[in-house]
Enzyme design. Structure first.
Site, PDB file in Angstrom:
ATOM      1  CG  HIS A   1      45.017 -10.687  77.708  1.00  0.00           C
ATOM      2  ND1 HIS A   1      44.212 -11.784  77.908  1.00  0.00           N
ATOM      3  CD2 HIS A   1      46.195 -10.974  78.333  1.00  0.00           C
ATOM      4  CE1 HIS A   1      44.873 -12.682  78.627  1.00  0.00           C
ATOM      5  NE2 HIS A   1      46.077 -12.209  78.898  1.00  0.00           N
TER       6      HIS A   1
ATOM      7  CG  HIS B   1      46.509 -12.229  84.153  1.00  0.00           C
ATOM      8  ND1 HIS B   1      45.409 -11.810  83.443  1.00  0.00           N
ATOM      9  CD2 HIS B   1      47.369 -12.726  83.225  1.00  0.00           C
ATOM     10  CE1 HIS B   1      45.589 -12.044  82.146  1.00  0.00           C
ATOM     11  NE2 HIS B   1      46.767 -12.601  81.994  1.00  0.00           N
TER      12      HIS B   1
ATOM     13  CD  GLU C   1      47.743 -15.314  78.781  1.00  0.00           C
ATOM     14  OE1 GLU C   1      47.708 -14.856  79.917  1.00  0.00           O
ATOM     15  OE2 GLU C   1      47.974 -14.597  77.776  1.00  0.00           O
TER      16      GLU C   1
ATOM     17  CG  HIS D   1      53.212 -14.137  76.581  1.00  0.00           C
ATOM     18  ND1 HIS D   1      52.141 -14.795  76.066  1.00  0.00           N
ATOM     19  CD2 HIS D   1      52.789 -13.614  77.763  1.00  0.00           C
ATOM     20  CE1 HIS D   1      51.101 -14.668  76.870  1.00  0.00           C
ATOM     21  NE2 HIS D   1      51.461 -13.970  77.917  1.00  0.00           N
TER      22      HIS D   1
HETATM   23  C1  DHB Z   1      51.919  -9.487  79.926  1.00  0.00           C
HETATM   24  C2  DHB Z   1      50.908 -10.002  80.740  1.00  0.00           C
HETATM   25  C3  DHB Z   1      49.953 -10.831  80.206  1.00  0.00           C
HETATM   26  O1  DHB Z   1      48.938 -11.320  80.950  1.00  0.00           O
HETATM   27  C4  DHB Z   1      49.986 -11.176  78.868  1.00  0.00           C
HETATM   28  O2  DHB Z   1      49.019 -12.021  78.420  1.00  0.00           O
HETATM   29  C5  DHB Z   1      50.963 -10.664  78.034  1.00  0.00           C
HETATM   30  C6  DHB Z   1      51.935  -9.823  78.560  1.00  0.00           C
HETATM   31  C7  DHB Z   1      52.945  -8.580  80.488  1.00  0.00           C
HETATM   32  O3  DHB Z   1      52.972  -8.431  81.726  1.00  0.00           O
HETATM   33  O4  DHB Z   1      53.701  -7.978  79.728  1.00  0.00           O
HETATM   34 FE    FE Z   2      47.775 -12.785  80.043  1.00  0.00          FE
END
Ligand code: DHB
Ligand code: FE
Length: 282
Positions: A12, A61, A242, A195
């Site tokens: 997302h 978030h 996540e 990530h």
């Molecule tokens: C980013 C933020 C998110 O919540 C995520 O799940 C993936 C990437 C970002 O800030 O790039």
């Molecule tokens: Fe996220």
């Protein structure tokens, strides 16, 4: 009776929402990312696949919740939810319309099933919920499906285990099966894949680990239920956790599933983009 017909998972990433909102999806950087969603956009537009309601599992978030209030599992039961202002003004996307009767039914069914959900009646929804709708449906005047938001705390430790998430998925599936209305229901899990957004390991990508996770949604879901938090952290970065939300989706499908479509691309923002479509194999 309501039927749970398919499960979809997708990252997302907020940047994908920006690309759609600003008309940049055809640019070189974004083209291969959005190409991987074309199959699903076509599939979900067909009347036989179009859900009436999506149970959309995502995490907030620090938009609706912060250190003052940290529900582990929350369900949105209001009639509608506005897009959140995440610092650049709210995204120019439609208001998210709920099926509130169905949401209250799921809340009741899960709570009586010993899953004590927090009921939320006022909540703005951030990129965790709106970006998946945008990648699947583009830029309509109104979202073509009703959405029951299910928000999971994966931001502040302690977060729920993958196995707990799986069991919540099973409880949600029981709730759907108990609903008397004839509804086509999908469940979506969002977030991931590997990530890490900050710190010395920012930009960490683990393609091998992510691929095994995608494979095992069909091949060995039992393994996924028991991945520990420390493995997500070590192997997939601080935000890879996540992916426990994908296990709510997978737990809801139960039994054997068939993979209909998969997409994996690096990078999107500084993360791995992952997407899969599953249906029950029976
Ligand atoms: C980013 C933020 C998110 O919540 C995520 O799940 C993936 C990437 C970002 O800030 O790039
Ligand atoms: Fe996220």
């Amino acid at each position: 009776m309501a039927r749970l017909t398919a499960g979809i998972a997708t990252s997302h990433i907020p940047l994908l929402g920006v690309a759609i909102d600003q008309g940049k999806t055809e640019e070189d950087y974004f083209k291969p990312i959005f190409a991987g969603y074309e199959w699903t956009k076509d599939w979900i537009a067909r009347p036989e696949n179009r859900p009436d309601v999506v149970i959309l599992v995502y995490n907030d978030h620090a938009s609706a919740f912060d250190m003052n209030l940290i529900p582990t599992f929350a369900i949105g039961c209001a009639d509608s939810f506005q897009p959140a202002d995440e610092g650049w003004g709210p995204r120019p996307v439609p208001v998210v319309e709920n099926d509130a009767d169905f949401a209250w039914h799921i809340a009741q069914s899960c709570i009586l099933d010993e899953f004590d959900m927090t009921i939320i009646n006022k909540m703005d929804v951030d990129h965790g919920l709106t970006v998946p709708l945008s990648v699947m449906f583009g830029q309509p005047e109104a979202w073509p499906v009703k959405v029951v938001p299910v928000a999971v705390n994966v931001v502040t430790y302690p977060v729920p285990s993958g196995n707990r998430c799986w069991k919540l998925g099973e409880a949600i599936a029981r709730a759907v099966a108990r609903y008397p209305e004839d509804l086509n229901v999908q469940i979506w899990g969002t977030g991931g894949m590997s990530h890490q957004l900050q710190g010395p390991r920012a930009g960490l990508i683990n393609r091998e680990w992510d691929t095994r996770f995608l494979d095992d949604l069909t091949a060995d879901p039992e393994r996924l239920r028991h991945i520990e938090h420390i493995e997500y952290l070590r192997e997939t970065g601080s935000e890879g956790i996540e992916m426990v939300m994908w296990l709510i989706m997978r737990g809801a499908l139960q039994g054997r599933v068939r993979e209909l479509h998969r997409h994996y691309h690096v990078p999107g923002s500084n993360t791995a983009v992952g997407h899969i479509v599953l249906e029950n194999d029976q």
